[in-house]
Scaffold this active site. Structure first.
Site, PDB file in Angstrom:
ATOM      1  N   CYS A   1       0.870  -1.159   0.137  1.00 16.85           N
ATOM      2  CA  CYS A   1       0.020   0.114   0.146  1.00 16.85           C
ATOM      3  C   CYS A   1       0.889   1.241  -0.021  1.00 16.85           C
ATOM      4  O   CYS A   1       1.445   1.459  -1.210  1.00 16.85           O
ATOM      5  CB  CYS A   1      -1.212  -0.152   1.144  1.00 16.85           C
TER       6      CYS A   1
ATOM      7  N   HIS B   1      -2.874  -4.857   0.540  1.00 20.19           N
ATOM      8  CA  HIS B   1      -2.749  -5.254   1.904  1.00 20.19           C
ATOM      9  C   HIS B   1      -2.422  -6.712   2.033  1.00 20.19           C
ATOM     10  O   HIS B   1      -3.444  -7.325   2.363  1.00 20.19           O
ATOM     11  CB  HIS B   1      -3.472  -4.825   2.851  1.00 20.19           C
TER      12      HIS B   1
ATOM     13  N   GLU C   1      -0.935  -8.867   3.776  1.00 18.42           N
ATOM     14  CA  GLU C   1      -1.179  -9.183   5.099  1.00 18.42           C
ATOM     15  C   GLU C   1      -2.319  -9.462   5.792  1.00 18.42           C
ATOM     16  O   GLU C   1      -2.420 -10.107   6.767  1.00 18.42           O
ATOM     17  CB  GLU C   1      -0.066  -8.433   6.127  1.00 18.42           C
TER      18      GLU C   1
END
Length: 269
Positions: A136, A237, A239
């Site tokens: 990001c 993102h 994660e």
């Protein structure tokens, strides 16, 4: 998520015999925000969401959180001497002055020290062929560090809803990958859905960078170094959506850092 135990040492068979390769150390620069804990209210705190740390650990790396300090900005190579990879996490908008623009009214108040430190680390990592991965805001740092610019508010040009709808909540949309890119080779897919939360995007591409994924509306969603080095930024993102593409990306980054550590150890042996 179950706790993942990372082996601290292993012998990497791709390296010369006798070279011991540790789980690679991955630098992450912390943001500075106020936090409240019990009676302690609005205390300045250096930190970042645990999801980044957990993803790197799950992928086999050892995260090393670096506070945003002038001492590190003055000598970014000292940080890079200690680590095998640089991970650039999400966060607030970059200071528009860093790429020669006036700030858009929709921008976050910047934290210029973090901006400058991450840019300095990115440039030094590229010089030293240290793997870099950005998520990001991290993609935006890579682009600005290498001379690119940002589109400050996508909502002025396209429907912002797929990219960021409710602030504080991730949205989902498809990204389409460019064949033949590093990104495509890592996830073995033409398209997949991602977790998104951003209102800015890539403007002019930085020196040596190529776009490797886009959203259906044409917004650039990933960029990478055109020279084959592991310098990759994604506008989403990973994660937050690890299974399966997100984890594949983090693991590939950690393995690139492991190879860098092994090569450095081999030269020192």
């Amino acid at each position: 998520m179950a706790r993942v135990h990372v082996r601290r040492h292993r012998l990497d068979r791709r390296q010369p015999p006798g070279v011991l390769v540790t789980a690679p150390l991955i630098a992450i620069v912390a943001d500075r925000k106020t936090a409240t804990s019990g009676a302690w209210v609005d205390i300045p705190t250096d930190g970042l969401p645990h999801t980044y740390v957990a993803a790197i650990e799950q992928a086999g790396g050892m995260p090393l959180v670096i506070p945003s300090l002038d001492a590190f900005l003055d000598d970014p190579d000292r940080v890079l001497d200690l680590v095998d990879g640089l991970f650039l996490p999400g966060g607030r908008d970059l200071d528009a002055a860093l790429y020669g623009s006036a700030a858009h009214p929709a921008n976050d108040p910047p934290f210029s020290l973090r901006d400058e430190l991450e840019i300095a680390l990115t440039r030094a990592a590229r010089r030293r062929a240290i793997p870099v991965f950005g998520a990001c805001r991290g993609l935006q740092v890579i682009n600005v560090a290498l001379g690119g610019t940002l589109e400050q508010h996508l909502g002025d040009r396209v429907d912002l809803t797929p990219h960021r709808d409710i602030v504080g909540t991730f949205t989902a949309h498809e990204v389409r990958l460019q064949p033949g890119t590093l990104l495509a080779s890592l996830v073995h897919a033409d398209a997949f859905d991602i977790a998104s939360h951003h209102h800015q995007g890539v403007g002019a591409l930085g020196d040596g960078l190529v776009a490797s994924a886009s959203a259906p509306d044409g917004v650039v969603e990933a960029l990478e170094a055109g020279d084959g080095a592991f310098c990759l930024g994604v506008q989403w993102h990973p994660e937050e959506r690890l299974d399966p593409e997100g984890l594949a990306l983090v693991r590939a980054f950690v393995e690139a850092a492991r190879e860098h550590a092994g090569a450095r150890a081999g030269m020192a042996a």
